[in-house]
Write a protein that holds these residues in place. Structure first.
Motif, PDB file in Angstrom:
ATOM      1  N   UNK A   1      48.197 -75.015  27.640  1.00 36.20           N
ATOM      2  CA  UNK A   1      47.743 -74.883  29.026  1.00 36.20           C
ATOM      3  C   UNK A   1      48.923 -75.060  29.977  1.00 36.20           C
ATOM      4  N   UNK A   2      49.727 -76.078  29.721  1.00 32.84           N
ATOM      5  CA  UNK A   2      50.889 -76.361  30.562  1.00 32.84           C
ATOM      6  C   UNK A   2      51.875 -75.195  30.545  1.00 32.84           C
ATOM      7  N   UNK A   3      52.157 -74.681  29.346  1.00 35.52           N
ATOM      8  CA  UNK A   3      53.129 -73.598  29.226  1.00 35.52           C
ATOM      9  C   UNK A   3      52.613 -72.313  29.864  1.00 35.52           C
ATOM     10  N   UNK A   4      51.324 -72.015  29.696  1.00 37.94           N
ATOM     11  CA  UNK A   4      50.793 -70.792  30.284  1.00 37.94           C
ATOM     12  C   UNK A   4      50.775 -70.883  31.808  1.00 37.94           C
ATOM     13  N   UNK A   5      50.422 -72.031  32.340  1.00 41.84           N
ATOM     14  CA  UNK A   5      50.429 -72.214  33.792  1.00 41.84           C
ATOM     15  C   UNK A   5      51.840 -72.013  34.335  1.00 41.84           C
ATOM     16  N   UNK A   6      52.814 -72.564  33.641  1.00 40.12           N
ATOM     17  CA  UNK A   6      54.209 -72.399  34.054  1.00 40.12           C
ATOM     18  C   UNK A   6      54.604 -70.926  34.038  1.00 40.12           C
TER      19      UNK A   6
ATOM     20  N   UNK B   1      40.925 -58.577  36.840  1.00 34.36           N
ATOM     21  CA  UNK B   1      40.960 -58.567  35.373  1.00 34.36           C
ATOM     22  C   UNK B   1      41.910 -59.636  34.845  1.00 34.36           C
ATOM     23  N   UNK B   2      43.077 -59.773  35.468  1.00 32.82           N
ATOM     24  CA  UNK B   2      44.050 -60.772  35.024  1.00 32.82           C
ATOM     25  C   UNK B   2      43.510 -62.184  35.221  1.00 32.82           C
ATOM     26  N   UNK B   3      42.819 -62.420  36.342  1.00 32.50           N
ATOM     27  CA  UNK B   3      42.221 -63.732  36.598  1.00 32.50           C
ATOM     28  C   UNK B   3      41.199 -64.064  35.521  1.00 32.50           C
ATOM     29  N   UNK B   4      40.350 -63.104  35.199  1.00 33.36           N
ATOM     30  CA  UNK B   4      39.336 -63.306  34.166  1.00 33.36           C
ATOM     31  C   UNK B   4      39.992 -63.562  32.800  1.00 33.36           C
ATOM     32  N   UNK B   5      41.029 -62.798  32.513  1.00 34.24           N
ATOM     33  CA  UNK B   5      41.721 -62.910  31.226  1.00 34.24           C
ATOM     34  C   UNK B   5      42.334 -64.295  31.045  1.00 34.24           C
ATOM     35  N   UNK B   6      43.105 -64.732  32.033  1.00 32.70           N
ATOM     36  CA  UNK B   6      43.800 -66.009  31.881  1.00 32.70           C
ATOM     37  C   UNK B   6      42.859 -67.194  32.027  1.00 32.70           C
ATOM     38  N   UNK B   7      41.784 -67.037  32.792  1.00 31.16           N
ATOM     39  CA  UNK B   7      40.767 -68.092  32.850  1.00 31.16           C
ATOM     40  C   UNK B   7      40.137 -68.278  31.472  1.00 31.16           C
ATOM     41  N   UNK B   8      39.954 -67.172  30.761  1.00 27.55           N
ATOM     42  CA  UNK B   8      39.419 -67.253  29.405  1.00 27.55           C
ATOM     43  C   UNK B   8      40.352 -67.994  28.464  1.00 27.55           C
ATOM     44  N   UNK B   9      41.637 -67.728  28.588  1.00 25.21           N
ATOM     45  CA  UNK B   9      42.622 -68.448  27.775  1.00 25.21           C
ATOM     46  C   UNK B   9      42.595 -69.945  28.075  1.00 25.21           C
ATOM     47  N   UNK B  10      42.605 -70.275  29.373  1.00 27.47           N
ATOM     48  CA  UNK B  10      42.605 -71.679  29.758  1.00 27.47           C
ATOM     49  C   UNK B  10      41.368 -72.397  29.225  1.00 27.47           C
ATOM     50  N   UNK B  11      40.213 -71.732  29.334  1.00 32.37           N
ATOM     51  CA  UNK B  11      38.971 -72.342  28.857  1.00 32.37           C
ATOM     52  C   UNK B  11      39.028 -72.572  27.348  1.00 32.37           C
TER      53      UNK B  11
END
Length: 307
Positions: A291-296, A270-280
């Motif tokens: 994107x940079x800040x969330x990845x960090x 679920x977390x992978x799907x959630x954050x992949x959605x944000x990145x997209x």
């Protein structure tokens, strides 16, 4: 000296370059009907002299000053330590961008005094600028997904939101708790700075065997997201990228700390799907700083130790 016979309550507000919001909150607190409370304002090294202005205008407050901005957690911990050292029986964290109704504290204290199993309690929140719409009617947690949910958000009030009931977690926007509990679990987790510190506190209180409740007849109005929203929309949107960094970091830290191993697969997916959605979404909108800040934040949440 307390002539009311009521337990003492320390109401803690953190101010950071936000004189108008803190002033309006303090004005509403002057009308509170409860007889034995003290307001502690912690100034987080404001550069606009708002701490000085508040101290001169509101003689009834205790003003504490931090030498640097310690965030929501560090600012509140300064007030918490002061309250514990001075023997207050109850502590309340209250956001400075709120306005309260006169009986909000009395209603919650009646519940706390009547039931020793209640560790902490919160009011029901409406949006300050949309007073017919709910901001928060309690917190629910879904361990299968690792999801913290705000009950009733953005909805008009309904009968189901007027029920006094147990909740899974309490928002730090207004968190009334017994001092004896905080002496056992300690203050807010400093390194979180802001976000998920209230859920963490809630879980620690529940681990001691106490219950958490919402008193819906106690009403507070809240201007949500005041400190991290820009007034005008920029290339990165309204929200400061640091919000996504802190939210992602603290969320992953929270999952690592509290999710049982047998939920790790669905929570991870679920977390992978959630954050992949944000990145997209950020990629499509060209919000590369976010994107940079969330990845960090995700990286630190997964690997950073010592929080």
């Amino acid at each position: 000296m307390n002539f009311t016979g009521e337990p003492s309550v320390a109401i803690i507000l953190v101010n950071w370059n936000s004189y108008t919001h803190t002033r309006n909150c303090l004005i509403s607190l002057r009308k509170v009907s409860y007889g034995n409370y003290k307001i502690i304002v912690v100034d987080n090294a404001s550069s606009d002299k708002s701490g000085d202005r508040l101290e001169s205008k509101f003689e009834e407050i205790v003003l504490l000053r931090n030498e640097k901005n310690l965030g929501f957690t560090g600012g509140n911990n300064t007030g918490i330590n002061f309250a514990l050292e001075n023997g207050f029986e109850y502590l309340m964290l209250l956001n400075n961008d709120t306005e309260v109704l006169p009986d909000f504290l009395s209603l919650m204290m009646e519940r706390m005094k009547a039931d020793k199993e209640i560790g902490a309690i919160q009011p029901k929140f409406y949006f300050l600028n949309q007073k017919e719409r709910i901001w928060n009617a309690g917190g629910r947690f879904h361990p299968f997904l690792g999801l913290t949910q705000t009950i009733g958000k953005d909805e008009p009030n309904k009968a189901k939101y007027d029920q006094y009931k147990e909740v899974d977690w309490i928002t730090g926007c207004c968190f009334l708790v017994r001092s004896e509990i905080i002496e056992k679990i300690g203050g807010l987790t400093d390194k979180l700075f802001i976000y998920y510190e209230d859920v963490d506190w809630s879980f620690k209180i529940r681990e001691l065997g106490y219950k958490l409740y919402i008193e819906p007849s106690s009403i507070v109005y809240h201007e949500a997201g005041m400190s991290h929203k820009k007034k005008e929309k920029g290339k990165e949107g309204y929200l400061n990228p640091i919000v996504h960094y802190l939210n992602a970091r603290n969320h992953i830290w929270f999952l690592r700390k509290y999710i049982p191993w047998y939920y790790s697969v669905p929570v991870g997916l679920y977390s992978l799907f959630k954050y992949a959605g944000y990145f997209a979404y950020f990629l499509v909108r060209g919000r590369f700083i976010k994107i940079k800040f969330m990845f960090r934040g995700l990286k630190e949440g997964l690997f950073l130790k010592g929080i």
